[in-house]
Enzyme design. Structure first.
Site, short mmCIF file in Angstrom:
data_model
loop_
_atom_site.label_atom_id
_atom_site.label_comp_id
_atom_site.label_asym_id
_atom_site.label_seq_id
_atom_site.Cartn_x
_atom_site.Cartn_y
_atom_site.Cartn_z
N LYS A 507 0.79 -1.23 0.00
CA LYS A 507 0.00 0.00 0.00
C LYS A 507 0.82 1.28 0.00
O LYS A 507 0.47 2.26 -0.63
CB LYS A 507 -0.94 0.00 1.21
CG LYS A 507 -2.00 -1.09 1.14
CD LYS A 507 -2.89 -1.06 2.37
CE LYS A 507 -3.95 -2.18 2.30
NZ LYS A 507 -4.80 -2.20 3.51
N VAL A 609 13.82 -22.55 -1.90
CA VAL A 609 13.65 -23.99 -1.67
C VAL A 609 13.72 -24.35 -0.20
O VAL A 609 12.80 -24.96 0.35
CB VAL A 609 14.70 -24.80 -2.46
CG1 VAL A 609 14.59 -26.29 -2.14
CG2 VAL A 609 14.53 -24.56 -3.95
N GLU A 667 1.15 -20.91 5.67
CA GLU A 667 0.65 -19.71 5.03
C GLU A 667 -0.56 -19.22 5.84
O GLU A 667 -1.08 -19.96 6.67
CB GLU A 667 0.22 -20.02 3.59
CG GLU A 667 1.35 -20.47 2.67
CD GLU A 667 2.40 -19.39 2.45
OE1 GLU A 667 2.01 -18.20 2.36
OE2 GLU A 667 3.59 -19.71 2.37
N ASP A 678 2.89 -25.68 -2.91
CA ASP A 678 4.13 -25.01 -2.49
C ASP A 678 5.33 -25.95 -2.62
O ASP A 678 6.39 -25.55 -3.08
CB ASP A 678 3.99 -24.54 -1.04
CG ASP A 678 5.21 -23.77 -0.57
OD1 ASP A 678 5.51 -22.72 -1.20
OD2 ASP A 678 5.86 -24.20 0.39
N LYS A 682 8.70 -25.61 -5.13
CA LYS A 682 10.09 -25.77 -4.70
C LYS A 682 10.78 -26.87 -5.50
O LYS A 682 11.96 -26.74 -5.88
CB LYS A 682 10.15 -26.10 -3.20
CG LYS A 682 9.70 -24.95 -2.31
CD LYS A 682 9.72 -25.35 -0.85
CE LYS A 682 9.28 -24.20 0.05
NZ LYS A 682 9.26 -24.57 1.48
N GLY A 798 9.93 -20.56 8.98
CA GLY A 798 10.16 -19.60 10.06
C GLY A 798 10.76 -18.32 9.52
O GLY A 798 11.58 -18.33 8.59
#
Length: 815
Positions: A507, A609, A667, A678, A682, A798
């Site tokens: 934004k 990855v 997510e 996902d 990868k 993480g």
């Protein structure tokens, strides 16, 4: 005796006039002081435009009245501050001078032209009035003042508008004047007199030149030039943010800097002080306590032997070629004799005997006149085909590096050309060796700013600077900023400086500067009203010319990832945790790499990855040494590693997923993790890295979730619905356990390039058996690593580990 010269910006208003008077008083207490004054800022330019304007007499008189009012207002303001200032006397003198000017202008209007002999009288009024005002300020402070008339005392030769002073004769004239040693000497700058006793002016930077001349005539111990900058910088600080002030430079270095565009002193000013070995100091009236820069015979400073990067823009290059240049001596002699006869300044010359060609550079303002002059001189040779048509290359600039005996120093030229080459800036001509104090290159004007900044950083700044434009300040972005701030001092010791230039989310954005830093970015980001979108971003990046500029993409935005090629073409390195670019079409995947190679920019994506695990770099190093893959199996999702580890502990699928979400492994909507897409992305990155030309659709995904779960976009609804699968997954886990196995969600690559993502039962001999709790594990079976595979294992999810991987990529830009 000390000579002080004050420029127009030092006399711009009443406060500054009085500040100059304070400086003169202070200096005069220690020794007799002579002072040369310019016209107040912009006055001379204003008077020049009056001459050049082709308007009626009434309008000219209006403009003269406006100029007169500037001086009247100036002395009014002085009177308000210094009550003893003789306002009426000063006003009378100003009016007398302007009445003379009006009579002259009336005469000019009658004959409908302004003779060259009259022009100096008009344009020098500002200097004369500056001296009148300063005399009255000093006399009102009880100082005795002697005014030197430059028309009578500085004998000059040359044209009315660009004369040169005969210092030897002028010195004799001034010596005859009996000046009381207690008196302050004032003289208007810019003015001299010819043999007829007519007023003439001394051309560009004439006030500085007349100050140097007067210092020579008075045998001054020192000449101080007071202006609006602290001294001489290693580059123009307006375009090079880390330019630094020079303590001292030699006369020759100052000459070279001035000749090639630095706004220091005109070469004509340096000649007299150099000839008579008078030290000159550049000082700042806005910062009177600053030391300034000393210009002297020999540079005794311990500073770097390099002194500056300077430039001239608005340059054109003439290319002259033809068979008659084989006898180059005669033709070249004629070329330069012709130009010298017309007083045309040639800045730089290069010659190629093998191609019968000569190039020379000059200022853009002279191009038409030079073209017509040479065309006329070589009319016959051009007609007979002995000379080709004159070719003119426009929109050029000359970039010069100045230093002490620079031609004898190692690696300077190589650093210059390496710096330009890394920015894809072509060099059109080189001048090296003609002066032992400079190396000059001709480049396109559009590349000038970037060239100056890059070369300055390469030569003067020991620190390696990375300019960062961060997009995405979610968990990873915020963690990255904390890590950069934490490591600031450590990197400082290694001469590495990370400059955050911009922080943005979807934004708005925030520019960082000396006041807004990483320490207070969050507070200032909340206050920022700068909108962010791709159009605004591209405008910002277009105006960014710093070397080692990096865009860090910590988003998952597909539109942003599709801009990478454009960013690289605009001179940016890319560091990204966003997988969308590498998992886009194979065509775009290859285009990014081709562009990065062509533009000599880095595209780094280690975190695509294994988060912080060194997966991509390890693979690239292996394959660079000739190894090749035979097969691969890996757990590529930290969230699924955690969830499947909890399943074997007896926790249900829905509860394990909730726990993973709370810990930040998943997510925002865990559906994206459990869909398997996902992991497939990868795996696609890995497969392409290995060399397989495949698309995302070529990867077989065995879904964890049934088809009916695809429409669940709401996170809370999804977790409730997920309970429907708890029983079936518990049974599947128990069945595997009875066989001594565990369930893992595994990505595989076979030798033939077949890729798959599915739930597999893993026995206790498999390296993936004990991988859980958010860890990733990748097993590579290669020609070198067999039968025991290369295993990379560690946390693959993480914010901190991902940010660490991004940080590591960022440092690879310069390491």
């Amino acid at each position: 005796m000390k000579l002080l010269k004050f420029g127009g910006t030092s006399l711009a208003n009443a406060e500054k006039f009085l500040c100059v008077a304070d400086i003169i008083e202070k200096k005069n207490k220690k020794e007799q002081t002579a002072v040369v004054l310019s016209a107040p800022a912009k006055i001379t330019n204003y008077l020049v435009t009056i001459i050049e304007k082709k308007i009626d007499n009434d309008e000219i008189l209006k403009k003269i009245n406006l100029a007169e009012n500037i001086f009247i207002e100036l002395i009014k303001d002085i009177k308000k501050i210094q009550s003893l200032f003789p306002y009426e006397n000063s006003k009378e003198k100003i009016q007398t001078e302007f009445n003379k000017l009006k009579k002259i202008i009336n005469g000019v209007f009658l004959i409908k032209q302004c003779p060259e002999s009259i022009q100096p009288i008009i344009i020098s009024r500002g200097e004369i009035l500056s001296v009148i005002i300063m005399k009255n300020i000093l006399k009102s402070r009880n100082h005795e003042v002697t005014i030197l008339n430059p028309v009578e005392n500085l004998l000059s030769t040359g044209s009315y508008l660009d004369s040169t002073v005969d210092i030897k004769e002028s010195k004799k004239r001034i010596k005859k004047i009996n000046i009381n040693q207690k008196n302050i000497i004032l003289m208007p700058g810019f003015i001299a007199g010819n043999k007829k006793g007519e007023l003439v002016v001394l051309g560009r930077n004439g006030s500085d030149y007349s100050a140097a001349v007067l210092a020579s005539c008075l045998n001054a111990k020192c000449c101080e030039i007071w202006t609006d900058v602290d001294g001489v910088f290693t580059a123009d600080p307006r375009i090079v943010s880390n330019a630094h002030l020079l303590e001292s430079i030699s006369y020759q270095e100052a000459m070279e800097l001035s000749y090639f565009g630095a706004k220091v002193l005109h070469p004509r000013t340096i000649e007299p002080i150099s000839q008579f070995q008078i030290p000159c100091i550049i000082k700042n009236t806005n910062n009177i306590h600053a030391k300034g820069t000393l210009i002297c015979q020999k540079n005794n400073s311990n500073e770097n032997f390099l002194k500056g990067v300077t430039h001239l823009d608005n340059i054109v290059m003439f290319n002259i070629s033809g068979s008659c240049l084989k006898d180059s001596g005669k033709i070249i002699s004629r070329i330069f004799s012709t130009l010298a006869r017309e007083n045309i300044e040639i800045i730089l010359i290069t010659q190629s005997s093998s191609e019968n060609k000569i190039n020379f550079c000059t200022l853009k303002k002279d191009v038409d006149y030079i073209f017509l002059t040479l065309k006329k001189e070589f009319k016959l040779e051009i007609k007979e085909g002995l000379l080709n048509s004159l070719n003119i290359v426009k929109n050029l600039a000359i970039l010069s590096v100045i230093g002490s005996n620079i031609s004898e120093k190692n690696n300077i030229a190589s650093k210059i050309f390496s710096s330009l080459g890394s920015s894809k800036i072509n060099v059109l001509a080189i001048a090296h060796g003609s002066s032992e104090h400079s190396i000059s290159v001709v480049i396109k004007k559009e590349n000038l700013l970037q060239g100056v900044q890059n070369i300055h950083n390469a030569l003067f700044f020991k620190k390696k600077i990375i300019n960062v434009f961060l997009i995405g300040i979610g968990g990873v972005g915020k963690a990255l900023l904390k890590q950069i701030l934490k490591q600031e001092k450590f990197l400082e010791k290694k001469n590495i400086k990370i400059k955050l230039r911009m922080i943005a989310n979807s934004k708005k954005l925030l520019f960082l500067n000396d006041f807004i830093t990483l320490n207070n970015w969050e507070e200032n980001f909340k206050k920022s009203k700068e909108e962010f979108n791709l159009t605004i971003l591209n405008k910002i990046l277009k105006n960014t010319l710093d070397s080692n500029s990096v865009i860090i993409d910590c988003t998952s935005n597909e539109l942003l990832s599709k801009q990478y090629v454009h960013f690289i073409k605009n001179g940016f390195h890319i560091v990204t945790s966003n997988k969308k670019a590498n998992t886009n079409s194979l065509k775009y995947y290859n285009e990014i790499r081709t562009t990065a190679l062509k533009e000599n920019k880095k595209f780094l994506y280690e975190t695509n990855v294994g988060a912080g695990l060194p997966v991509i770099n390890t693979l690239q190093n292996l394959f660079n040494t000739g190894d090749y893959l035979t097969s691969f199996k890996g757990i590529l999702s930290g969230s699924l590693s955690y969830i499947f580890g909890k399943l074997e502990e007896g926790i249900s699928l829905s509860e394990a997923t909730k726990e993973a979400q709370k810990l930040g492994f998943t997510e925002p909507n865990p559906f994206d993790d459990l869909s398997g897409i996902d992991v497939a992305r990868k795996l696609l990155v890995l497969a392409r890295e290995i060399g397989y030309a495949i698309e995302l659709k070529d990867i077989s995904i065995e879904p964890i979730l049934p088809e009916k779960f695809k429409n669940n976009q709401n996170s809370e609804e999804f977790l409730i619905k997920l309970q429907e699968l708890d029983l079936s997954f518990t049974k599947r886990v128990n069945k595997a356990r009875n066989l001594g196995n565990v369930l893992r969600f595994v990505g595989s690559i076979e030798k033939n390039g077949i890729c798959s993502v599915k739930i597999e039962e893993i026995n206790n001999n498999n390296p993936l058996y004990k991988v859980k709790n958010g860890e990733n594990a990748l097993t590579f079976y290669t020609n070198y690593y067999k039968p025991i595979p290369l295993v990379l294992r560690g946390y693959g999810a993480g914010n901190n580990v991902t940010a660490s991987g991004v940080f590591s990529d960022l440092l690879r830009i310069i390491l």
